[in-house]
Design a protein around this motif. Structure first.
Motif, mmCIF file in Angstrom:
data_model
loop_
_atom_site.group_PDB
_atom_site.id
_atom_site.type_symbol
_atom_site.label_atom_id
_atom_site.label_comp_id
_atom_site.label_asym_id
_atom_site.label_seq_id
_atom_site.Cartn_x
_atom_site.Cartn_y
_atom_site.Cartn_z
ATOM 1 N N PRO A 454 0.829 -1.222 0.000
ATOM 2 C CA PRO A 454 0.000 0.000 0.000
ATOM 3 C C PRO A 454 0.859 1.267 0.000
ATOM 4 O O PRO A 454 1.996 1.287 0.487
ATOM 5 N N ASP A 455 0.321 2.322 -0.571
ATOM 6 C CA ASP A 455 1.033 3.599 -0.618
ATOM 7 C C ASP A 455 1.243 4.187 0.775
ATOM 8 O O ASP A 455 2.227 4.898 1.017
ATOM 9 N N GLU A 456 0.326 3.911 1.703
ATOM 10 C CA GLU A 456 0.491 4.414 3.064
ATOM 11 C C GLU A 456 1.730 3.829 3.732
ATOM 12 O O GLU A 456 2.439 4.522 4.471
ATOM 13 N N LEU A 457 2.008 2.558 3.462
ATOM 14 C CA LEU A 457 3.186 1.930 4.046
ATOM 15 C C LEU A 457 4.469 2.523 3.455
ATOM 16 O O LEU A 457 5.436 2.778 4.176
ATOM 17 N N LYS A 458 4.494 2.784 2.154
ATOM 18 C CA LYS A 458 5.671 3.373 1.530
ATOM 19 C C LYS A 458 5.915 4.798 2.021
ATOM 20 O O LYS A 458 7.064 5.206 2.241
ATOM 21 N N ALA A 459 4.820 5.543 2.221
ATOM 22 C CA ALA A 459 4.971 6.909 2.729
ATOM 23 C C ALA A 459 5.505 6.908 4.155
ATOM 24 O O ALA A 459 6.354 7.738 4.518
ATOM 25 N N ALA A 460 5.037 5.970 4.969
ATOM 26 C CA ALA A 460 5.544 5.872 6.342
ATOM 27 C C ALA A 460 7.010 5.469 6.365
ATOM 28 O O ALA A 460 7.789 5.960 7.189
ATOM 29 N N LYS A 461 7.413 4.612 5.446
ATOM 30 C CA LYS A 461 8.816 4.211 5.385
ATOM 31 C C LYS A 461 9.698 5.373 4.967
ATOM 32 O O LYS A 461 10.812 5.570 5.492
ATOM 33 N N ALA A 462 9.233 6.191 4.003
ATOM 34 C CA ALA A 462 10.002 7.358 3.585
ATOM 35 C C ALA A 462 10.126 8.383 4.703
ATOM 36 O O ALA A 462 11.177 9.039 4.841
ATOM 37 N N ALA A 463 9.096 8.532 5.518
ATOM 38 C CA ALA A 463 9.147 9.496 6.622
ATOM 39 C C ALA A 463 10.045 9.008 7.753
ATOM 40 O O ALA A 463 10.762 9.804 8.377
ATOM 41 N N ALA A 464 10.064 7.699 8.007
ATOM 42 C CA ALA A 464 10.867 7.167 9.110
ATOM 43 C C ALA A 464 12.325 6.979 8.729
ATOM 44 O O ALA A 464 13.192 6.925 9.607
ATOM 45 N N GLY A 465 12.623 6.861 7.459
ATOM 46 C CA GLY A 465 14.006 6.657 7.042
ATOM 47 C C GLY A 465 14.360 5.189 6.984
ATOM 48 O O GLY A 465 13.582 4.309 7.390
ATOM 49 N N PRO A 466 15.543 4.867 6.487
ATOM 50 C CA PRO A 466 15.948 3.461 6.391
ATOM 51 C C PRO A 466 16.182 2.857 7.764
ATOM 52 O O PRO A 466 16.608 3.548 8.699
ATOM 53 N N PRO A 467 15.945 1.553 7.911
ATOM 54 C CA PRO A 467 16.172 0.905 9.208
ATOM 55 C C PRO A 467 17.658 0.669 9.453
ATOM 56 O O PRO A 467 18.493 0.748 8.553
ATOM 57 N N SER A 468 17.989 0.376 10.697
ATOM 58 C CA SER A 468 19.378 0.087 11.057
ATOM 59 C C SER A 468 19.757 -1.324 10.617
ATOM 60 O O SER A 468 18.903 -2.159 10.306
ATOM 61 N N ARG A 469 21.057 -1.602 10.622
ATOM 62 C CA ARG A 469 21.531 -2.920 10.206
ATOM 63 C C ARG A 469 21.124 -3.992 11.206
ATOM 64 O O ARG A 469 20.792 -5.124 10.817
ATOM 65 N N ASP A 470 21.117 -3.654 12.493
ATOM 66 C CA ASP A 470 20.704 -4.636 13.502
ATOM 67 C C ASP A 470 19.240 -5.006 13.343
ATOM 68 O O ASP A 470 18.854 -6.167 13.538
ATOM 69 N N HIS A 471 18.448 -4.037 12.972
ATOM 70 C CA HIS A 471 17.023 -4.321 12.775
ATOM 71 C C HIS A 471 16.806 -5.238 11.573
ATOM 72 O O HIS A 471 15.933 -6.120 11.612
ATOM 73 N N CYS A 472 17.587 -5.046 10.505
ATOM 74 C CA CYS A 472 17.425 -5.894 9.320
ATOM 75 C C CYS A 472 17.933 -7.304 9.557
ATOM 76 O O CYS A 472 17.377 -8.263 8.997
ATOM 77 N N ASN A 473 18.973 -7.458 10.358
ATOM 78 C CA ASN A 473 19.556 -8.776 10.601
ATOM 79 C C ASN A 473 18.869 -9.543 11.721
ATOM 80 O O ASN A 473 19.195 -10.715 11.940
ATOM 81 N N LYS A 474 17.957 -8.937 12.419
ATOM 82 C CA LYS A 474 17.282 -9.605 13.523
ATOM 83 C C LYS A 474 16.322 -10.657 12.988
ATOM 84 O O LYS A 474 15.554 -10.408 12.061
ATOM 85 N N CYS A 475 16.377 -11.866 13.562
ATOM 86 C CA CYS A 475 15.539 -12.968 13.111
ATOM 87 C C CYS A 475 14.272 -13.054 13.967
ATOM 88 O O CYS A 475 14.302 -12.802 15.182
ATOM 89 N N HIS A 476 13.191 -13.432 13.317
ATOM 90 C CA HIS A 476 11.892 -13.597 13.979
ATOM 91 C C HIS A 476 11.396 -15.013 13.731
ATOM 92 O O HIS A 476 11.899 -15.723 12.862
ATOM 93 N N GLU A 477 10.362 -15.381 14.501
ATOM 94 C CA GLU A 477 9.886 -16.763 14.430
ATOM 95 C C GLU A 477 8.935 -17.022 13.272
ATOM 96 O O GLU A 477 8.619 -18.176 12.983
ATOM 97 N N SER A 478 8.461 -15.999 12.589
ATOM 98 C CA SER A 478 7.526 -16.195 11.485
ATOM 99 C C SER A 478 7.541 -14.964 10.585
ATOM 100 O O SER A 478 8.134 -13.924 10.931
ATOM 101 N N ILE A 479 6.866 -15.080 9.431
ATOM 102 C CA ILE A 479 6.768 -13.952 8.505
ATOM 103 C C ILE A 479 5.908 -12.854 9.112
ATOM 104 O O ILE A 479 6.222 -11.657 8.992
ATOM 105 N N ALA A 480 4.833 -13.257 9.782
ATOM 106 C CA ALA A 480 3.957 -12.267 10.408
ATOM 107 C C ALA A 480 4.686 -11.500 11.502
ATOM 108 O O ALA A 480 4.494 -10.278 11.652
ATOM 109 N N ALA A 481 5.561 -12.173 12.258
ATOM 110 C CA ALA A 481 6.301 -11.488 13.318
ATOM 111 C C ALA A 481 7.307 -10.496 12.731
ATOM 112 O O ALA A 481 7.491 -9.392 13.261
#
Length: 651
Positions: A454-481
């Motif tokens: 959705p366009d709302e999600l892309k706009a929120a991502k542009a406003a918040a900026g790129p995530p940190s490397r630790d956030h991208c490398n963090k593993c979760h137990e499922s796709i929904a998580a």
């Protein structure tokens, strides 16, 4: 009929029958003469005795088993000495003498008759199949030389006027002929002197080997170097020490021709890091698989193989073609100018990737990069899948079947079920699954491309900026998580009030995909810009080298153009374009003269130095421009179409 006439007819028939039998016996003796013993040949003349010995020795020799259809090109003899061998094997046959009745009765002169028979046997002892084989071999070799010379002359004739500005010459000629006021002094019988055309100097010294630099040791760079060198080398097989396919492969090699160029591949990575990307699998179409197997003489290429396997097979063949100095590891080359200053190259192929050349350098080389269709997507990296539900099934096989299935329908159906259709516009999700294998553990490794966000999600991502490397490398137990963690970072999950409808749809689709792709236990998500990109030009000229020569540079691979990775067709296009590039006449024969085009004498009808070095590659540039127009995602329009749309917009 009277009895006397009947008896006369019967006697005539008996005489004819006896004559035929006697004639057959004589012919049989001529074809298969009896072995002559020493006691019988004592009375013969020396010449007749020698011929008798030759005939008796020829009877003991086995018959030749030569077959013209079994002779390959590698077994063709050299041209020198063929005429001498054929002249020695040719034997003149004596004309057959008619035998009269008087000769048949007088058989007392045995030695002359035996000599005649022996000479005839020797004339038939020459194998006609061998003679025909030699004549066919000599004829086919002459045809091969004629075809090779014809191809070379045709290629050189096409490049003869590459450095001449034909358009300027045409305009100057029209200007001189427009007023019919030609001065008499201009009518010179020497066209080269009147037009001031560049003089052609004859080459007296032996030409040196051309030098070609390839920046980037990926699959495209290795493929380009292999195809160019194969145009100047032939495959040979040496005597194998062992047996089997391994011994034959180890003892096969290449012999490079005298005009073979010196090709050097500059690779940034270390030797241990080369051919290590096993977590990326490439979808090769049938044409690409057949092309790779043909030029590597193997059946090792298949669709869906890892990128490391493709590089290792091409690297193995390149080491046999280019030798130990064919590739240089640890070469940190950042700009094309650095390559130009290292040596006087005749050609530079840049296969370093999309981001290997910065925007400023591209602008100086007039090969700016343009982005076509692009979209921000979320890519989920998944590991630790649940066991297969099929009896005897394997995880990798099940995941490959899921990659070919329609996962978009499952995501849309779950989203529409979570939020009714009448409350919101229908979702435009697109799901693509790519399957790979972990290089260290060998376990399945998959990437799930979640597009149509959705366009709302892309706009929120542009406003918040790129995530940190630790956030991208963090593993979760499922796709929904993993998706919930990203939404929480973007502050799209309120704690008290209910989530927005499009957020609920998104979470429902993620939950359905979790069950559909075998419930991965380790999931991490990141944002990816899936876009089409292309360069304005792929053929350009580099700055002068150490000796002042200007070298052409051609962009290949991702440095020239590319598509999003999830399409799975980018490498197929790159390999096909490099194959067409290797067929250019300038790649096979080089420049038509010994000196470089940039060193020729300049005149008003001669192209500039930078255009002269790129003129032989103009056909490849035209092919690339046609490829851009055929790909809608690149958003390239023809000049006429762009001008028509611009005029319509202004009106």
């Amino acid at each position: 009929m009277p009895e006397s006439a009947l008896l006369q007819s019967i006697s005539i028939l008996q005489q004819r029958k006896a004559g035929k039998q006697q004639q057959e016996q004589c012919l049989q003796k001529c074809r298969f003469p009896p072995r002559v013993e020493n006691s019988e040949s004592d009375g013969l003349e020396p010449e007749c005795q020698e011929r008798v010995d030759i005939a008796t020795d020829a009877e003991d020799l086995p018959e030749g088993e030569t077959n013209l259809r079994e002779v390959s090109e590698d077994q063709w003899p050299d041209e020198e000495g063929e005429d001498q061998e054929e002249s020695q094997d040719e034997i003149e046959e004596e004309p057959q003498q008619e035998q009269s009745e008087s000769d048949e009765k007088s058989d007392e002169k045995a030695p002359p008759q035996r000599c005649s028979v022996v000479r005839r046997v020797r004339s038939n002892s020459a194998d006609p199949v061998a003679l025909a084989q030699k004549r066919v071999q000599r004829l086919m070799a002459a045809r091969r030389r004629a075809r090779r010379d014809e191809r070379r002359d045709k290629a050189l004739s096409q490049c003869k006027f590459d450095t001449v500005n034909i358009e300027a010459f045409r305009k100057a000629t029209l200007a001189r002929l427009s007023g019919n006021d030609l001065p008499q002094s201009s009518l010179n019988l020497n066209p080269a002197a009147s037009l001031d055309l560049p003089a052609v100097e004859q080459q007296t010294s032996k030409p040196s080997r051309r030098k070609i630099a390839v920046v980037g040791g990926g699959p495209v760079g290795l493929w380009a170097a292999t195809l160019i060198m194969l145009r100047h080398a032939r495959r040979v097989k040496r005597m194998a020490a062992g047996s089997g396919a391994t011994a034959a492969k180890a003892n096969s090699g290449f012999i490079r021709g005298a005009d073979a160029p010196e090709i050097v591949i500059f690779e940034r990575r270390a030797p241990e890091d080369h051919c290590s990307r096993r977590n990326v699998r490439i979808t090769l179409d049938a044409h690409t698989v057949a092309l790779l197997n043909k030029h590597t003489k193997s059946n090792r290429f298949v669709s869906g193989m890892a990128l490391a396997e493709i590089e290792s097979i091409l690297l193995e063949q390149w080491r046999r073609l280019g030798g130990p100095k064919g590739i240089q590891y640890g070469s940190h080359i950042n700009t094309p100018q650095e390559v130009a200053q290292q040596d006087d190259w005749d050609l530079v192929l840049w296969a370093g990737g999309r981001w290997s050349i910065n925007d400023a350098t591209r602008s100086d080389l007039d090969c700016d990069m343009r982005v076509g269709e692009h979209e921000e997507v979320i890519v989920f990296e998944m590991r630790n899948f649940a066991p297969s539900k099929r009896q005897g099934g394997k995880q990798m096989e099940d995941l490959e079947l899921l990659a070919a299935a329609d996962l978009t329908f499952s995501a849309k159906h779950a989203a529409e079920k979570a939020v009714p259709m009448d409350s919101e516009v229908k979702a435009a999700y697109r799901i693509v699954l790519r399957v790979g294998q972990d290089a260290q553990t060998g376990e399945p490794l998959c990437w799930l491309w979640f597009m149509g966000l959705p366009d709302e999600l892309k706009a929120a991502k542009a406003a918040a900026g790129p995530p940190s490397r630790d956030h991208c490398n963090k593993c979760h137990e499922s796709i929904a998580a993993a998706l919930e963690a990203e939404l929480d970072r973007l502050a799209l999950l309120p704690e008290s009030s209910e989530a927005l409808p499009w957020v609920r749809r998104l979470m429902a689709a993620a939950g359905a995909l979790q069950d559909r792709v075998m419930s991965p236990g380790e999931v991490s998500g990141r944002w990816v810009d899936a876009s089409y990109w292309s360069a304005d030009r792929v053929v350009c000229s580099l700055p002068p080298g150490p000796s002042g020569r200007i070298a052409p540079m051609v962009l290949v691979g991702d440095a020239a153009m590319g598509k999003p990775f999830y399409t799975g067709t980018t490498l197929n296009v790159h390999l096909a374009e490099v194959k067409s590039f290797s067929r250019l006449p300038v790649i096979r024969w080089g420049q038509p003269s010994g000196e470089s085009s940039s060193q020729r004498r300049a005149s008003r009808f001669t192209l500039s130095a930078d255009k002269a070095v790129t003129a032989p590659f103009q056909s490849y540039e035209d092919r690339y421009q046609q490829l851009l127009l055929r790909t809608p995602g690149l958003q390239r329009r023809a000049p006429a179409e762009a001008a028509t749309k611009g005029k319509a917009g202004s009106n």
